[in-house]
Design a protein around this motif. Sequence first.
Motif, PDB file in Angstrom:
ATOM      1  N   ASN A  68      51.589  46.930  43.935  1.00 11.80           N
ATOM      2  CA  ASN A  68      51.525  45.527  44.325  1.00 11.80           C
ATOM      3  C   ASN A  68      51.663  44.663  43.082  1.00 11.80           C
ATOM      4  OD1 ASN A  68      51.007  43.029  45.352  1.00 11.80           O
ATOM      5  ND2 ASN A  68      48.959  43.484  46.087  1.00 11.80           N
ATOM      6  N   ILE A  69      52.767  43.911  42.987  1.00  6.25           N
ATOM      7  CA  ILE A  69      53.002  43.104  41.792  1.00  6.25           C
ATOM      8  C   ILE A  69      52.143  41.845  41.768  1.00  6.25           C
ATOM      9  CG2 ILE A  69      55.329  43.982  41.421  1.00  6.25           C
ATOM     10  CD1 ILE A  69      56.347  41.282  42.623  1.00  6.25           C
ATOM     11  N   PHE A  70      51.467  41.548  42.876  1.00  7.19           N
ATOM     12  CA  PHE A  70      50.609  40.356  42.933  1.00  7.19           C
ATOM     13  C   PHE A  70      49.128  40.703  42.804  1.00  7.19           C
ATOM     14  CE2 PHE A  70      54.410  39.429  45.519  1.00  7.19           C
ATOM     15  CZ  PHE A  70      54.938  38.428  44.720  1.00  7.19           C
ATOM     16  N   LYS A  71      48.829  41.943  42.420  1.00  7.38           N
ATOM     17  CA  LYS A  71      47.441  42.398  42.321  1.00  7.38           C
ATOM     18  C   LYS A  71      46.669  41.553  41.308  1.00  7.38           C
ATOM     19  CE  LYS A  71      44.741  46.464  41.170  1.00  7.38           C
ATOM     20  NZ  LYS A  71      44.764  47.851  40.740  1.00  7.38           N
ATOM     21  N   LYS A  72      45.435  41.224  41.663  1.00  2.72           N
ATOM     22  CA  LYS A  72      44.583  40.448  40.757  1.00  2.72           C
ATOM     23  C   LYS A  72      43.579  41.377  40.086  1.00  2.72           C
ATOM     24  CE  LYS A  72      44.818  35.941  43.037  1.00  2.72           C
ATOM     25  NZ  LYS A  72      45.839  35.408  42.183  1.00  2.72           N
ATOM     26  N   GLN A  73      43.429  41.226  38.786  1.00  5.69           N
ATOM     27  CA  GLN A  73      42.475  42.025  38.011  1.00  5.69           C
ATOM     28  C   GLN A  73      41.299  41.138  37.643  1.00  5.69           C
ATOM     29  OE1 GLN A  73      42.164  45.072  37.264  1.00  5.69           O
ATOM     30  NE2 GLN A  73      44.153  46.067  37.332  1.00  5.69           N
ATOM     31  N   TYR A  74      40.175  41.342  38.314  1.00  3.80           N
ATOM     32  CA  TYR A  74      38.978  40.552  38.028  1.00  3.80           C
ATOM     33  C   TYR A  74      38.096  41.273  37.020  1.00  3.80           C
ATOM     34  CZ  TYR A  74      40.019  37.523  42.012  1.00  3.80           C
ATOM     35  OH  TYR A  74      40.603  36.626  42.864  1.00  3.80           O
ATOM     36  N   ALA A  75      37.391  40.476  36.209  1.00  3.37           N
ATOM     37  CA  ALA A  75      36.330  41.030  35.373  1.00  3.37           C
ATOM     38  C   ALA A  75      35.108  41.146  36.283  1.00  3.37           C
ATOM     39  CB  ALA A  75      36.038  40.089  34.209  1.00  3.37           C
ATOM     40  N   ILE A  76      34.545  42.345  36.396  1.00  2.00           N
ATOM     41  CA  ILE A  76      33.484  42.590  37.370  1.00  2.00           C
ATOM     42  C   ILE A  76      32.128  42.726  36.689  1.00  2.00           C
ATOM     43  CG2 ILE A  76      32.638  44.295  39.034  1.00  2.00           C
ATOM     44  CD1 ILE A  76      35.558  44.754  39.800  1.00  2.00           C
ATOM     45  N   VAL A  77      31.128  42.047  37.286  1.00  2.21           N
ATOM     46  CA  VAL A  77      29.754  42.128  36.792  1.00  2.21           C
ATOM     47  C   VAL A  77      28.829  42.333  37.986  1.00  2.21           C
ATOM     48  CG1 VAL A  77      27.919  40.925  35.548  1.00  2.21           C
ATOM     49  CG2 VAL A  77      30.269  40.541  34.909  1.00  2.21           C
ATOM     50  N   ASN A  78      27.869  43.221  37.851  1.00  2.00           N
ATOM     51  CA  ASN A  78      26.882  43.453  38.895  1.00  2.00           C
ATOM     52  C   ASN A  78      25.616  42.647  38.628  1.00  2.00           C
ATOM     53  OD1 ASN A  78      27.885  45.397  40.897  1.00  2.00           O
ATOM     54  ND2 ASN A  78      28.153  46.719  39.115  1.00  2.00           N
ATOM     55  N   LEU A  79      24.900  42.309  39.703  1.00  2.00           N
ATOM     56  CA  LEU A  79      23.674  41.514  39.566  1.00  2.00           C
ATOM     57  C   LEU A  79      22.624  42.231  38.723  1.00  2.00           C
ATOM     58  CD1 LEU A  79      23.101  39.897  43.063  1.00  2.00           C
ATOM     59  CD2 LEU A  79      23.845  38.812  40.962  1.00  2.00           C
ATOM     60  N   ALA A  92      31.725  32.882  32.634  1.00  2.00           N
ATOM     61  CA  ALA A  92      32.610  33.845  31.971  1.00  2.00           C
ATOM     62  C   ALA A  92      32.476  33.792  30.447  1.00  2.00           C
ATOM     63  CB  ALA A  92      34.050  33.596  32.384  1.00  2.00           C
ATOM     64  N   ASP A  93      32.432  32.573  29.883  1.00  2.00           N
ATOM     65  CA  ASP A  93      32.343  32.432  28.421  1.00  2.00           C
ATOM     66  C   ASP A  93      31.051  33.040  27.884  1.00  2.00           C
ATOM     67  OD1 ASP A  93      34.763  31.113  28.403  1.00  2.00           O
ATOM     68  OD2 ASP A  93      33.843  29.124  28.623  1.00  2.00           O
ATOM     69  N   ARG A  94      29.965  32.792  28.586  1.00  2.00           N
ATOM     70  CA  ARG A  94      28.648  33.313  28.169  1.00  2.00           C
ATOM     71  C   ARG A  94      28.645  34.853  28.217  1.00  2.00           C
ATOM     72  NH1 ARG A  94      24.243  33.868  25.811  1.00  2.00           N
ATOM     73  NH2 ARG A  94      22.231  33.932  26.852  1.00  2.00           N
ATOM     74  N   GLY A 107      39.978  36.253  36.717  1.00  2.00           N
ATOM     75  CA  GLY A 107      38.730  35.588  37.077  1.00  2.00           C
ATOM     76  C   GLY A 107      37.549  36.528  36.974  1.00  2.00           C
ATOM     77  N   LEU A 108      36.372  35.956  37.181  1.00  2.00           N
ATOM     78  CA  LEU A 108      35.124  36.714  37.126  1.00  2.00           C
ATOM     79  C   LEU A 108      34.644  36.950  38.542  1.00  2.00           C
ATOM     80  CD1 LEU A 108      32.683  37.813  35.509  1.00  2.00           C
ATOM     81  CD2 LEU A 108      31.743  35.516  35.579  1.00  2.00           C
ATOM     82  N   LYS A 109      34.299  38.196  38.866  1.00  2.00           N
ATOM     83  CA  LYS A 109      33.779  38.512  40.195  1.00  2.00           C
ATOM     84  C   LYS A 109      32.391  39.110  40.047  1.00  2.00           C
ATOM     85  CE  LYS A 109      34.849  40.585  44.600  1.00  2.00           C
ATOM     86  NZ  LYS A 109      35.899  41.078  45.484  1.00  2.00           N
ATOM     87  N   VAL A 110      31.446  38.597  40.834  1.00  2.00           N
ATOM     88  CA  VAL A 110      30.066  39.081  40.787  1.00  2.00           C
ATOM     89  C   VAL A 110      29.813  39.923  42.029  1.00  2.00           C
ATOM     90  CG1 VAL A 110      27.641  38.419  40.680  1.00  2.00           C
ATOM     91  CG2 VAL A 110      29.354  37.043  39.504  1.00  2.00           C
ATOM     92  N   LEU A 111      29.353  41.163  41.807  1.00  2.00           N
ATOM     93  CA  LEU A 111      29.047  42.085  42.901  1.00  2.00           C
ATOM     94  C   LEU A 111      27.533  42.239  43.036  1.00  2.00           C
ATOM     95  CD1 LEU A 111      31.728  44.852  42.231  1.00  2.00           C
ATOM     96  CD2 LEU A 111      31.919  42.822  43.657  1.00  2.00           C
TER      97      LEU A 111
END
Length: 152
Positions: A68-79, A92-94, A107-111
């Motif tokens: 998929n050429i439109f795939k998004k790569q998120y930076a992932i962080v867990n609670l 994200a900066d912090r 983007g940043l994704k929180v799981l």
Amino acid sequence: MDLSNLKPPKGAKHSKKRIGRGQGSGQGKTAGRGHKGAKSRSGFKFKRGFEGGQMPLHRRLPKRGFTNIFKKQYAIVNLGRLEKLEGDTFNADRLIELGIIRKVGDGLKVLGTGQLTRAITVEAHQFSKSAVEKIQKAGGKAQQLGQSESQS
């Protein structure tokens, strides 16, 4: 004992096999290559995956899927990770500053994996449902960035 008299243990070193140096060596005449065939010739090299003329495995197996050429790569962080960090506001900066993520990408994704026991404010591009529930239950805020973009 010093560096000048170190020796490898007995039997650890072997003399080099001298190939093609007469019949008496045991590796004379054909030099361990046998008679005839491609393997006995100089300059011979198998192609990667070559199976002697049999259809190679990578050609026997069917092609599957696509990229998929439109795939998004998120930076992932867990609670659970945010729980252990100092401070009560995270973006994200912090997180880059703290060394939790290397780059933001799309983007940043929180799981929602892990427990949250204190109120924190998190700014991210995406949240999982469980992450939003846990943040709000702990008395914190989940602020979604870039909501003006259409989501499907």
